[in-house]
Design a protein around this motif. Structure first.
Motif, PDB file in Angstrom:
ATOM      1  N   CYS A 250       0.834  -1.208   0.000  1.00  0.00           N
ATOM      2  CA  CYS A 250       0.000   0.000   0.000  1.00  0.00           C
ATOM      3  C   CYS A 250       0.864   1.252   0.000  1.00  0.00           C
ATOM      4  O   CYS A 250       0.599   2.215  -0.737  1.00  0.00           O
ATOM      5  N   THR A 251       1.916   1.253   0.821  1.00  0.00           N
ATOM      6  CA  THR A 251       2.823   2.395   0.856  1.00  0.00           C
ATOM      7  C   THR A 251       3.487   2.611  -0.490  1.00  0.00           C
ATOM      8  O   THR A 251       3.611   3.743  -0.976  1.00  0.00           O
TER       9      THR A 251
ATOM     10  N   LYS B 133       5.695  17.162   0.532  1.00  0.00           N
ATOM     11  CA  LYS B 133       4.308  17.127   0.066  1.00  0.00           C
ATOM     12  C   LYS B 133       3.784  18.528  -0.266  1.00  0.00           C
ATOM     13  O   LYS B 133       2.945  18.691  -1.152  1.00  0.00           O
TER      14      LYS B 133
ATOM     15  N   GLY C 150      -2.524   9.324   1.033  1.00  0.00           N
ATOM     16  CA  GLY C 150      -1.986   8.051   1.485  1.00  0.00           C
ATOM     17  C   GLY C 150      -0.528   8.042   1.889  1.00  0.00           C
ATOM     18  O   GLY C 150      -0.083   7.134   2.593  1.00  0.00           O
ATOM     19  N   THR C 151       0.244   9.053   1.481  1.00  0.00           N
ATOM     20  CA  THR C 151       1.679   9.076   1.761  1.00  0.00           C
ATOM     21  C   THR C 151       1.992   9.993   2.927  1.00  0.00           C
ATOM     22  O   THR C 151       1.504  11.125   2.989  1.00  0.00           O
TER      23      THR C 151
ATOM     24  N   PHE D  91      -5.232  11.060  -9.063  1.00  0.00           N
ATOM     25  CA  PHE D  91      -4.143  10.292  -8.448  1.00  0.00           C
ATOM     26  C   PHE D  91      -3.283  11.154  -7.520  1.00  0.00           C
ATOM     27  O   PHE D  91      -2.692  10.645  -6.564  1.00  0.00           O
TER      28      PHE D  91
ATOM     29  N   TYR E 113       0.808   4.019  -2.940  1.00  0.00           N
ATOM     30  CA  TYR E 113       0.509   5.435  -2.716  1.00  0.00           C
ATOM     31  C   TYR E 113       1.632   6.314  -3.260  1.00  0.00           C
ATOM     32  O   TYR E 113       1.371   7.379  -3.844  1.00  0.00           O
ATOM     33  N   TYR E 114       2.873   5.893  -3.060  1.00  0.00           N
ATOM     34  CA  TYR E 114       3.987   6.671  -3.613  1.00  0.00           C
ATOM     35  C   TYR E 114       3.988   6.614  -5.141  1.00  0.00           C
ATOM     36  O   TYR E 114       4.180   7.627  -5.813  1.00  0.00           O
TER      37      TYR E 114
ATOM     38  N   GLY F 220       1.951   9.056  -7.290  1.00  0.00           N
ATOM     39  CA  GLY F 220       2.134  10.476  -7.028  1.00  0.00           C
ATOM     40  C   GLY F 220       2.632  11.292  -8.202  1.00  0.00           C
ATOM     41  O   GLY F 220       2.552  12.523  -8.174  1.00  0.00           O
TER      42      GLY F 220
ATOM     43  N   ILE G  13      -4.926  10.896  -4.217  1.00  0.00           N
ATOM     44  CA  ILE G  13      -4.614   9.606  -3.582  1.00  0.00           C
ATOM     45  C   ILE G  13      -3.229   9.636  -2.957  1.00  0.00           C
ATOM     46  O   ILE G  13      -3.016   9.184  -1.823  1.00  0.00           O
ATOM     47  N   PHE G  14      -2.258  10.189  -3.677  1.00  0.00           N
ATOM     48  CA  PHE G  14      -0.881  10.273  -3.173  1.00  0.00           C
ATOM     49  C   PHE G  14      -0.814  11.126  -1.908  1.00  0.00           C
ATOM     50  O   PHE G  14      -0.219  10.715  -0.901  1.00  0.00           O
TER      51      PHE G  14
ATOM     52  N   HIS H 260       8.962  14.597  -5.557  1.00  0.00           N
ATOM     53  CA  HIS H 260       8.530  13.195  -5.603  1.00  0.00           C
ATOM     54  C   HIS H 260       9.724  12.254  -5.714  1.00  0.00           C
ATOM     55  O   HIS H 260       9.775  11.235  -5.012  1.00  0.00           O
TER      56      HIS H 260
END
Length: 455
Positions: free
Chosen positions: A18-19, A84, A217-218, A210, A22-23, A26, A213-214, A141
């Motif tokens: 999952c990690t 981020k 989740g990150t 997306f 999520y990355y 990005g 989502i990044f 990123h």
């Protein structure tokens, strides 16, 4: 001592899927807009009446703006962090400005003039703004990889996952483009602009989904402390300039980007003009390339990586590209169906070179986390400027290419497009092989941490 051992085990063990996912998503907004930038910008600008040289000026302006922004963004990220924040701000700038790159000449509407000089200036301004946002997102990123984990194999997995979603982004673009090109038949310049405006809007929407989502989740990485509890000092630029490996990795990365970007920029011209394939091929052929790249990237995620294995796989990709370049250069018009086979091989070669070339940067950085953004920023600067100059030079000679109407269907003509898609990437791949052979890549031995890398 027990706490130190637990921290070392915690931050050097592989990350969860999952990690990694999520990355990996990005960079989707950057990737889908970049695919549109390199595949369709020159085609779009020449379709609406700009000369090849003026179209190349627009792209060069954007590439130079991108290159300089990577340097400043890398320096500021190394000083203050906030990966981020940089990513989110850059994504907003990309989303807002990209529609104007393909959406028509804004200054022309303001001044009620359609002069080619004003069009060139107008498109160049928005190209520069777009690339400033793109660079901020890219550097933040890419440099996060080394601050998310210390596990060298996981770093390659993160790069491979990122590359896999690059392929998803490209496939999404070409699916959108294929639908748009098939549904609308342009008759005027306004119709052409509307086609690309729809492609741009849909691409931005997909990419922004997306990005959300990044960001959700990150976790925000932070600079780690060593075993004595001292925060790593910020690393000066001179430290990297004294490393031979820095120059080797920089050369490999720049050459790899030249292979992928220059070939992508000339692909649509090649299949439509030189091979005279159907209009849908300028979306179908790139789609095949990225499907193959995506599948290879998925396979690469499951492998354990060492420095030597990176060199072997990069070399394999380079050799494949050399053979493909020769085929592109010599492929006659009446055998254009072979382009689909070449597309498969190009897709495999691109994935091998891109994943391993980016992963070499992680080995270069190693534990030097407080300088990783400068490394990614400086290499990206070299990448952007070199690609911009290469495309400008090639496009400047486009008007001197042989007339395609007089070309023999069997022998073909050696046009600038053929050189740009076949010869230039092959030479870059060969030089990349030579530099890779001289490298000494070692899997880093890591020290225990007092603080986790993620908050």
């Amino acid at each position: 001592m027990v706490d130190g051992m637990e921290d070392e085990e915690s931050w050097t063990k592989p990350l969860g899927r999952c990690t990694i996912f999520y990355y990996g998503v990005g960079h989707m907004l950057n990737d889908i807009t970049s695919a549109c930038w390199f595949t369709y910008l020159l085609v779009f600008l020449t379709d609406i009446g700009l000369s090849p040289r003026d179209a190349a000026i627009v792209m060069l302006t954007g590439q130079i703006a991108d290159g300089f922004t990577t340097i400043f963004a890398g320096e500021l990220i190394d000083r203050f962090g906030h990966f981020k924040v940089w990513h989110g701000a850059g994504s907003v700038l990309v989303a807002v400005s990209f529609s104007s790159v393909f959406g028509g000449c804004v200054p022309c509407k303001i001044f009620d003039s359609n002069s080619y000089i004003l069009q060139t200036i107008g498109y160049s301004v928005f190209a520069a703004i777009f690339n400033v946002g793109w660079a901020a997102t890219q550097v933040s990123h890419m440099s996060m990889v080394n601050c998310i984990t210390l596990n060298s194999t996981t770093r390659v997995v993160l790069a491979s996952c990122r590359n896999a979603f690059t392929m998803v982004a490209n496939l999404s673009l070409y699916a959108v483009a294929l639908i748009v090109f098939n549904l609308s038949k342009p008759r005027t310049q306004i119709d052409i602009e509307n086609q690309y405006r729809w492609i741009a809007y849909l691409s931005i929407f997909i990419g922004c989904c997306f990005v959300v989502i990044f960001l959700a989740g990150t976790k925000e990485p932070r600079l780690a402390r060593d075993a004595e509890g001292k925060r790593h000092r910020r690393i000066s630029w001179a430290y990297w300039f004294k490393k031979v490996l820095y120059y080797q990795v920089a050369l490999v990365y720049v050459l790899t980007r030249l292979v992928t970007n220059v070939s992508q920029a000339f692909l649509a011209f090649y299949v439509i003009n030189d091979l005279q394939m159907a209009q849908s091929s300028k979306a179908l052929v790139p789609a095949i390339i990225y499907i193959c790249s995506f599948l290879v990237s998925i396979v690469l995620q499951e492998m354990a990586w060492t420095g030597q294995r990176l060199k072997v796989f990069y070399s394999a990709g380079g050799i494949l590209w050399i053979f493909c370049g020769g085929g592109i250069l010599l492929l006659p018009r009446n055998m254009n169906a072979f382009m689909y086979l070449l597309s498969i091989i190009i897709g495999i070669a691109n994935a091998l070179m891109t994943v391993t070339g980016v992963s070499m940067q992680s080995i270069l950085v190693g534990e030097d986390l407080n300088g990783c953004a400068f490394v990614y920023g400086s290499l990206s600067f070299l990448d952007k400027v070199s690609c911009g100059l290469a495309l400008y030079i090639l496009e400047s000679y486009e008007s001197s290419s042989p007339s395609l109407q007089t070309c023999h269907s069997i022998i073909g003509c050696f046009t600038v497009t053929r050189y740009g898609l076949g010869l230039v990437p092959s030479i870059c791949a060969l030089l990349g092989l030579v530099v890779t052979y001289t490298m000494k890549l070692h899997t880093p031995v890591l020290k225990p941490l007092m603080e986790p890398l993620l908050e």
